[in-house]
Design an enzyme around this catalytic site. Structure first.
Site, mmCIF file in Angstrom:
data_model
loop_
_atom_site.group_PDB
_atom_site.id
_atom_site.type_symbol
_atom_site.label_atom_id
_atom_site.label_comp_id
_atom_site.label_asym_id
_atom_site.label_seq_id
_atom_site.Cartn_x
_atom_site.Cartn_y
_atom_site.Cartn_z
ATOM 1 N N GLU A 1 48.597 15.265 -123.898
ATOM 2 C CA GLU A 1 48.690 15.875 -125.236
ATOM 3 C C GLU A 1 50.053 15.709 -125.893
ATOM 4 O O GLU A 1 50.435 16.508 -126.752
ATOM 5 C CB GLU A 1 48.292 17.364 -125.194
ATOM 6 C CG GLU A 1 46.842 17.595 -124.779
ATOM 7 C CD GLU A 1 46.411 19.038 -124.923
ATOM 8 O OE1 GLU A 1 46.464 19.560 -126.053
ATOM 9 O OE2 GLU A 1 46.039 19.639 -123.908
ATOM 10 N N THR B 1 47.342 9.173 -130.471
ATOM 11 C CA THR B 1 47.530 9.268 -131.923
ATOM 12 C C THR B 1 48.490 8.183 -132.397
ATOM 13 O O THR B 1 48.274 7.547 -133.438
ATOM 14 C CB THR B 1 48.077 10.654 -132.314
ATOM 15 O OG1 THR B 1 47.225 11.666 -131.761
ATOM 16 C CG2 THR B 1 48.129 10.814 -133.825
ATOM 17 N N GLN C 1 47.577 13.049 -117.992
ATOM 18 C CA GLN C 1 47.344 14.119 -117.029
ATOM 19 C C GLN C 1 47.829 13.702 -115.646
ATOM 20 O O GLN C 1 47.851 12.508 -115.317
ATOM 21 C CB GLN C 1 45.845 14.468 -116.958
ATOM 22 C CG GLN C 1 45.368 15.404 -118.067
ATOM 23 C CD GLN C 1 45.296 14.709 -119.412
ATOM 24 O OE1 GLN C 1 45.207 13.498 -119.483
ATOM 25 N NE2 GLN C 1 45.335 15.478 -120.484
ATOM 26 N N ASP D 1 48.678 1.835 -122.995
ATOM 27 C CA ASP D 1 48.567 3.296 -123.068
ATOM 28 C C ASP D 1 47.858 3.796 -121.806
ATOM 29 O O ASP D 1 46.808 3.279 -121.433
ATOM 30 C CB ASP D 1 47.748 3.662 -124.321
ATOM 31 C CG ASP D 1 47.486 5.158 -124.450
ATOM 32 O OD1 ASP D 1 48.270 5.939 -123.893
ATOM 33 O OD2 ASP D 1 46.502 5.528 -125.111
ATOM 34 N N ARG E 1 40.924 14.848 -130.656
ATOM 35 C CA ARG E 1 41.514 14.896 -129.318
ATOM 36 C C ARG E 1 40.454 14.697 -128.245
ATOM 37 O O ARG E 1 39.441 15.376 -128.235
ATOM 38 C CB ARG E 1 42.204 16.258 -129.121
ATOM 39 C CG ARG E 1 42.540 16.626 -127.670
ATOM 40 C CD ARG E 1 43.661 15.820 -127.111
ATOM 41 N NE ARG E 1 43.917 16.139 -125.716
ATOM 42 C CZ ARG E 1 44.464 15.311 -124.849
ATOM 43 N NH1 ARG E 1 44.821 14.101 -125.227
ATOM 44 N NH2 ARG E 1 44.677 15.675 -123.597
#
Length: 368
Positions: A54, A59, A214, A210, A188
């Site tokens: 996050e 994005t 987590q 990318d 998301r």
């Protein structure tokens, strides 16, 4: 004489069999492809995108696609609608669940019934927004108890895009809804696995890798570390008062700082440019008005409710990680404040990065 015959047999096409001619033709084609590939690779910059969950990596990739790629077609944006609907249910279920946990009463008691109703929804099964649920979500979001709960969002897990989607609920619930680029940027879903994207920036191919942020995804990172020209590490400025989704006793920002330190001092990145994107400036500016940074980081001595002081304090914490604890060396960092959902901001920041760090990398690698 015999040597001349052998030379002639190897080099003169008229002396070769059909199979031998075919073999030579295939070999020449392979050599041509390899030369072309080597030339292309010399003009390719491999950028590794890292950060905790996050932090805004996906994005950022979507912004690169808008700025340097072909953007998102109407059909591609339509494909995000289902995820947006599910994000809305994820958010309202998180808030109504927290209302119970935090023992916050609803200002309108009948909203408890709506809360139980949305709690029974299986989020992964959501593919549209039915009018009944839209009305329930609208009523819940308007409840002052829910707003109090939203103000205490650091005490539970809530999507950053919650307020945006709730504010735009009527537009999103329209029968002819087609997600906008901004809707797509804010959706998301956790990145799992490794994703490779290539963009052409003038004569250079920018290849961005990318990976999932987590903890469970990080063991896969090592396979991406070879031949990296630059490393972009995304860190969320707004997570100073939040805990990890995987372990709710650990502060998110402390986790990000620790990951940043171990990453930049890895042997894999001895000669790699380290670009630091301190992301979510917009969320920090809003959050700092009600959530005291000093409560979570006592070393902060700046003005309370001052976003600039908070940003600079957090930047210094990351810059301190550039100092190796055992080798007395200092890594060079290129920090930038970013808002990954703001296309103009990312366009400007990435232009600065391209004109300094990436050009330096090209010179170091002998491409220019």
């Amino acid at each position: 004489m015999e040597g001349c015959f052998r030379w002639c047999h190897r080099n003169c096409v008229c002396c070769l069999t059909e199979d031998e001619r075919r073999t030579i033709a295939v070999d020449k084609e392979i050599q041509r492809i390899l030369r072309h590939q080597k030339k292309r690779e010399r003009k390719e910059i491999k950028v590794l995108l890292l950060g905790t969950g996050e932090s805004g990596k996906t994005t950022f990739i979507r912004q690169m696609r808008i700025i340097h790629g072909r953007g998102f077609s109407e059909e591609e944006r339509k494909a995000f609608a289902k995820c947006i609907f599910q994000n809305i249910f994820t958010a309202i279920k998180a808030m109504t669940g927290a209302m119970t946990t935090l023992k916050i009463p609803y200002s309108h008691p009948e909203n408890e019934m709506y809360a139980k109703w949305v709690q029974d929804v299986e989020t992964v099964q959501v593919s549209q927004l039915d009018r009944g649920y839209v009305d329930a979500i609208r009523r819940l979001w308007a409840d002052s108890g829910i707003r109090v709960c939203y103000g205490r969002r650091s005490e539970y897990q809530l999507l950053d895009s919650t307020e945006y989607y709730m504010t735009n609920l009527d537009r999103i619930a329209a029968p002819d809804y087609i997600p906008t680029a901004q809707d797509v940027l804010r959706v998301r879903f956790p990145t799992t696995g490794i994703h490779d994207y290539s963009f052409n920036v003038k004569t250079i191919t920018l290849r961005i890798v990318d990976v999932g942020g987590q903890k469970s995804e990080r063991r896969k990172w090592i396979h991406c570390f070879e031949n990296v020209t630059s490393l972009i590490f995304l860190a969320s400025l707004s997570e100073y008062d939040q805990v990890l989704e995987e372990r709710e006793t650990d502060n998110r920002m402390l986790e990000s700082l620790a990951l940043f330190y171990t990453t930049i001092h890895s042997l894999w990145f001895l000669n790699t440019s380290i670009i630091l994107f301190l992301n979510k400036t917009d969320i920090l500016a809003d959050k700092i008005q009600t959530s005291d940074l000093q409560k979570y980081f006592p070393g902060f001595t700046g003005k309370r409710r001052d976003a600039e002081d908070a940003k600079n304090f957090i930047r210094k914490m990351y810059e301190q990680q550039a100092h190796s604890r055992d080798k007395k060396e200092v890594k060079t960092l290129y920090p930038h404040f970013t808002c990954a959902t703001d296309t103009n901001n990312i366009r400007k920041v990435f232009s600065d990065v391209k004109d300094t760090v990436l050009l330096k990398s090209l010179r170091d690698y002998g491409v220019i």
